[in-house]
Scaffold this motif. Structure first.
Motif, PDB file in Angstrom:
ATOM      1  N   ASP A  77      -1.439  -3.348  10.464  1.00 21.99           N
ATOM      2  CA  ASP A  77      -1.216  -2.939   9.081  1.00 21.99           C
ATOM      3  C   ASP A  77      -0.415  -1.635   9.002  1.00 21.99           C
ATOM      4  OD1 ASP A  77      -2.803  -5.061   8.243  1.00 21.99           O
ATOM      5  OD2 ASP A  77      -4.619  -3.837   8.103  1.00 21.99           O
ATOM      6  N   LYS A  86      -1.325   0.732   6.897  1.00 24.12           N
ATOM      7  CA  LYS A  86      -2.350   1.745   6.671  1.00 24.12           C
ATOM      8  C   LYS A  86      -3.717   1.165   6.971  1.00 24.12           C
ATOM      9  CE  LYS A  86       0.334   3.893   2.925  1.00 24.12           C
ATOM     10  NZ  LYS A  86       0.703   5.087   3.704  1.00 24.12           N
ATOM     11  N   ASP A  87      -4.681   2.054   7.255  1.00 23.48           N
ATOM     12  CA  ASP A  87      -6.044   1.589   7.442  1.00 23.48           C
ATOM     13  C   ASP A  87      -6.739   1.458   6.089  1.00 23.48           C
ATOM     14  OD1 ASP A  87      -6.935   4.120   6.634  1.00 23.48           O
ATOM     15  OD2 ASP A  87      -7.294   4.826   8.666  1.00 23.48           O
ATOM     16  N   ALA A  88      -8.007   1.109   6.115  1.00 25.61           N
ATOM     17  CA  ALA A  88      -8.729   0.832   4.868  1.00 25.61           C
ATOM     18  C   ALA A  88      -8.849   2.066   3.969  1.00 25.61           C
ATOM     19  CB  ALA A  88     -10.122   0.294   5.192  1.00 25.61           C
ATOM     20  N   HIS A 101      -6.350  -9.531   4.480  1.00 27.96           N
ATOM     21  CA  HIS A 101      -5.921  -8.598   3.431  1.00 27.96           C
ATOM     22  C   HIS A 101      -4.432  -8.330   3.599  1.00 27.96           C
ATOM     23  CE1 HIS A 101      -7.310  -6.046   6.853  1.00 27.96           C
ATOM     24  NE2 HIS A 101      -6.116  -5.491   6.646  1.00 27.96           N
ATOM     25  N   SER A 102      -3.848  -7.702   2.606  1.00 29.36           N
ATOM     26  CA  SER A 102      -2.428  -7.355   2.664  1.00 29.36           C
ATOM     27  C   SER A 102      -2.171  -6.348   3.773  1.00 29.36           C
ATOM     28  CB  SER A 102      -1.978  -6.771   1.321  1.00 29.36           C
ATOM     29  OG  SER A 102      -0.721  -6.131   1.452  1.00 29.36           O
ATOM     30  N   GLY A 103      -1.126  -6.600   4.541  1.00 27.79           N
ATOM     31  CA  GLY A 103      -0.772  -5.676   5.605  1.00 27.79           C
ATOM     32  C   GLY A 103      -0.114  -4.408   5.122  1.00 27.79           C
ATOM     33  N   ASP A 127      -0.971  -2.572   2.102  1.00 29.56           N
ATOM     34  CA  ASP A 127      -1.838  -1.582   1.448  1.00 29.56           C
ATOM     35  C   ASP A 127      -3.320  -1.926   1.500  1.00 29.56           C
ATOM     36  OD1 ASP A 127      -1.904  -3.766  -0.233  1.00 29.56           O
ATOM     37  OD2 ASP A 127      -0.912  -2.765  -1.913  1.00 29.56           O
ATOM     38  N   ASN A 128      -3.694  -2.906   2.342  1.00 31.43           N
ATOM     39  CA  ASN A 128      -5.090  -3.316   2.476  1.00 31.43           C
ATOM     40  C   ASN A 128      -5.648  -3.989   1.230  1.00 31.43           C
ATOM     41  OD1 ASN A 128      -7.430  -2.636   4.701  1.00 31.43           O
ATOM     42  ND2 ASN A 128      -5.467  -1.669   5.169  1.00 31.43           N
ATOM     43  N   GLN A 131      -6.597  -6.908  -1.463  1.00 34.55           N
ATOM     44  CA  GLN A 131      -7.138  -8.255  -1.305  1.00 34.55           C
ATOM     45  C   GLN A 131      -6.020  -9.298  -1.368  1.00 34.55           C
ATOM     46  OE1 GLN A 131      -9.309 -10.058  -4.727  1.00 34.55           O
ATOM     47  NE2 GLN A 131     -11.066 -10.148  -3.349  1.00 34.55           N
ATOM     48  N   ILE A 155      -4.732  -9.090  12.202  1.00 34.02           N
ATOM     49  CA  ILE A 155      -5.726  -9.509  11.217  1.00 34.02           C
ATOM     50  C   ILE A 155      -5.835 -11.030  11.184  1.00 34.02           C
ATOM     51  CG2 ILE A 155      -6.354  -9.400   8.780  1.00 34.02           C
ATOM     52  CD1 ILE A 155      -6.507  -6.734  10.429  1.00 34.02           C
ATOM     53  N   GLU A 205     -15.375  -7.146  13.388  1.00 34.40           N
ATOM     54  CA  GLU A 205     -14.285  -6.217  13.103  1.00 34.40           C
ATOM     55  C   GLU A 205     -13.470  -5.953  14.367  1.00 34.40           C
ATOM     56  OE1 GLU A 205     -13.287  -4.621  10.396  1.00 34.40           O
ATOM     57  OE2 GLU A 205     -14.873  -5.019   8.932  1.00 34.40           O
TER      58      GLU A 205
END
Length: 717
Positions: free
Chosen positions: A398, A400-402, A522-524, A526-527, A529, A548, A564
């Motif tokens: 991604d 960014k992270d969560a 999830h979206s790569g 901006d995380n 949904q 992911i 995870e």
């Protein structure tokens, strides 16, 4: 005043200096020997009091040390350092280096108490007669200076360091005072060990272990006599005596060290003769800093470094976390399997080697049931290199992270038909059979179509002709012969778009959403949904990172339990203390029977479905399931497949331009493709890799689904 007067003035200054230093030596002697002698002169008592009132406490912290990132099997991935240093004990140093450094820097080291009055007077006499600037600092004083400077560097205050030639008398007196107190607190061997670990040898070598590795590709313990003498001589002027740049200077200085060792009886005449006859025999190991100098897996290295820098457990702010990574002497043990990494890199390079148009190829593997990232590779170089495809963006992770922290990822790619198994999972969860028939002839759904959404979210229409009044963009299949009724399992393993929509038309989209969320998709970018109420996402319209996607499929391989992703299994600091690492967090995501139903269908993808043309036929070698995927413009193509031991996502496509370039009329490795599909490049890349590595993580047979899932229902045609 003429030249004679100038010479006389210089001589007078030296004489005055003699008396000044003599007085200072008297003060120091008095402070050491007679600090409270009754009847001493007032001036002497005041001088002693002033000296004794100087700060005497020196905090000797562990000096900045290199951080090492390791694979799970103990191989070095990369080293991070502000100062390349590896701390070792005195028993891990050659006796030659201990004797050499004492002989050339402080021959009375084991006799004085931190400062050497004889040495000061000897240096002064030499300076008076020769006009030179011979120093008289003991090893203890040098150690004090290095400790003070290291503290300033670690606090990002390097601009406050005072170099030797710039020191005032006050600086020197303070240094002496600290040296005296240091000798009271530590043994001589402890001071010598500290000195040899902290002293500067070159910009790529701080401390004797790093210097040994850098100049001779050996360890401090294995240094020979000529090697040790050369390094001991180097500390006086690391630039002037650098053997790689000034070998003649280095030999001259080395021989001075050998002379001193012989004079002190530390070596024999025979040892001396053999050593001085030796040339400069370097075996330089260039310094490799950070992920740019990684031994392997630079993009995985970069991902791991971001995990550390984003984690408050390693410091209250980014600056403190950077210090921890580059100065903290951490040992970071990761999940990477060097065997899988080598195979993955080999395959991505082979897939897109001759690639002037800079198409991206990527592979990432994860362990079902553990979440451990086992391999992460792509067909680029981390730093610019002539003729190479370079980028620092990681294709596999991604952006960014969560929590919104940077991960330096490309932001994901449209997964295409690799999203279809999640609709199938909801189909089975709602109690439907794989043998049911759906109408795959339908190509459009009007605005008022009654989609099911128990959570109240509104769905849009896929029929863009009706929505946009004139756009001719009905639901398309890859081949014309599939607009007909067909079994659900047949529609999935042949990757029929209209069949997936026919399934979805009978399902609760809120259930599909829960399934997608449960497996971590999830979206790569901006995380966010993956909104399954946007109908295009049934066919993978939103970018998802390969890592992911591989992990979502690992959930099927793990009988429905999601874990995870983790990359770090252990972190220890320079003292061996454990710091927080990542722990695998698992949860029930899909019912086991549902996962088994999906597995049974995806095994047929390679046997008789959309992946049948993938060579070699991995399904005959071990139990394996997979799904192909291709975006609308062919700019992103995939195979995501798994055994019970390894789940791997294989990608080929437009990795840097956001799939803006269509994957059509493409030439790769000299072969022309009118349009690329998942099975063409991503497929062989995945299959060749899995054939190499699957046996390293033994694969069991997937448990079969219950008979109710495979039996044709009575109501179905």
């Amino acid at each position: 005043m003429g030249r004679t007067g100038s010479t006389l003035g210089a001589a007078l200054r030296r004489v005055l200096g003699y008396f000044t230093v003599s007085a200072l030596c008297g003060v120091l002697a008095a402070s050491l020997l007679v600090p409270a002698v009754a009847g001493a002169g007032v001036a002497l008592r005041e001088s002693v009091t002033m000296f004794n009132n100087l700060p005497a406490e020196l905090t000797v912290d562990s000096p900045s040390q290199s951080t090492t990132v390791l694979t799970a099997d103990g191989k070095t991935i990369a080293t991070f350092y502000a100062e390349n240093r590896v701390k070792v004990g005195l028993d891990q140093m050659s006796p030659y280096i201990k004797d050499a450094i004492v002989a050339i820097e402080d021959r009375r080291f084991y006799e004085h108490g931190g400062i050497d009055g004889q040495g000061i007077l000897r240096a002064l006499a030499s300076n008076l007669t020769s006009g030179g600037r011979q120093g008289a600092s003991t090893l203890t004083q040098q150690y004090v200076t290095n400790v003070l400077n290291e503290s300033l560097m670690s606090a990002d205050k390097g601009d406050r360091i005072v170099l030797n030639g710039q020191k005032t008398i006050a600086d020197k007196v303070r240094e002496m005072r600290l040296a005296i107190e240091l000798e009271k607190k530590y043994t001589k061997d402890q001071i010598l060990e500290g000195y040899l670990n902290i002293v500067f040898f070159s910009r790529d070598a701080y401390g004797i272990e790093a210097a040994s590795r850098h100049f001779f590709s050996t360890t401090a313990k294995s240094l020979t006599l000529p090697q040790a003498a050369l390094l001991a001589g180097l500390v006086k002027s690391p630039s002037f005596y650098n053997p790689a740049v000034h070998p003649d200077n280095a030999i001259q200085r080395r021989n001075q060290v050998l002379d001193a060792m012989l004079t002190l009886g530390r070596i024999s005449q025979a040892d001396y003769d053999a050593a001085v006859a030796t040339g400069v025999e370097l075996a330089v190991t260039p310094g490799k800093q950070g992920c740019a100098g990684a031994e392997m897996a630079p993009y995985f290295c970069d991902y791991v470094s971001h995990l550390i820098l984003n984690n408050p457990a390693y410091g209250v702010d980014l600056a403190s976390r950077v210090r921890k990574l580059y100065r903290g002497g951490l040992t970071i043990t990761t999940t990477l399997d060097s065997r899988l990494q080598a195979a993955a890199q080999e395959q991505v390079d082979a897939t897109a080697g001759a690639n002037p148009d800079k198409w991206g190829a990527a592979l990432v593997s994860i362990g079902p049931g553990t979440g451990k990232i086992l391999a992460m590779a792509q067909n680029t170089v981390f730093l610019p290199e002539p003729g190479k495809f370079d980028t620092q963006l990681n294709f596999n992770v991604d952006s960014k992270d969560a929590k919104g922290n940077d991960l330096n990822g490309a932001g994901g790619f449209q997964p295409g038909s690799t999203m279809k198994p999640f609709t199938l999972a909801e189909w089975l969860k709602e109690g439907k059979s794989l043998a049911e028939t759906v109408d795959a002839s339908r190509r459009s759904y009007p605005l008022d179509f009654k989609w099911k959404s128990s959570c109240g979210k509104v769905l849009g229409a896929f029929n863009t002709k009706e929505r946009n009044r004139g756009a001719a963009d009905d639901l398309q299949n890859n081949d014309a012969g599939y607009y007909r009724k067909m079994r659900v399992d047949y529609g999935v393993y042949n990757s029929i778009n209209t069949a997936t929509f026919a399934e979805a038309a009978q399902l609760d989209f809120c259930g599909i959403q829960k399934t997608v969320d449960a497996v971590g998709l999830h979206s790569g970018l901006d995380n966010a949904q993956v909104n399954m109420h946007q109908l295009g996402n049934l066919l993978g319209a939103i970018g998802v990172a390969p890592l992911i996607l591989a992990n979502a499929f690992a959930t099927f391989a793990n009988d429905g339990t999601y874990c995870e992703p983790v990359a770090i299994v252990e972190v220890t600091d320079a003292a061996g203390k454990n710091l927080p690492a990542e722990t695998t967090s698992c949860r029930d995501a899909i019912k086991p029977n549902v996962a088994r139903g999906v597995n049974s269908v995806l095994q047929d993808v390679l046997k008789k479905g959309s992946g049948v043309y993938i060579k070699p036929k991995v399904h005959s070698s071990f139990p394996v399931a997979a799904k192909t995927g291709t975006s609308n413009t062919n700019g992103a193509t995939w195979v995501v497949g798994y055994t019970s031991g390894i789940s791997t996502a294989s990608f080929f496509g437009d990795a840097l331009e956001g799939q803006k370039r269509p994957g059509q009329n493409v030439t790769v490795n000299g072969k022309f493709y009118k349009s690329i599909d998942g099975y063409m490049l991503a497929g062989p890349q995945w299959a060749n890799y899995m054939l190499q590595v699957a046996g390293l993580y033994p694969a069991a047979e997937f448990p079969p689904p219950p008979e109710s899932m495979t039996k044709k229902p009575d109501h179905n045609e």
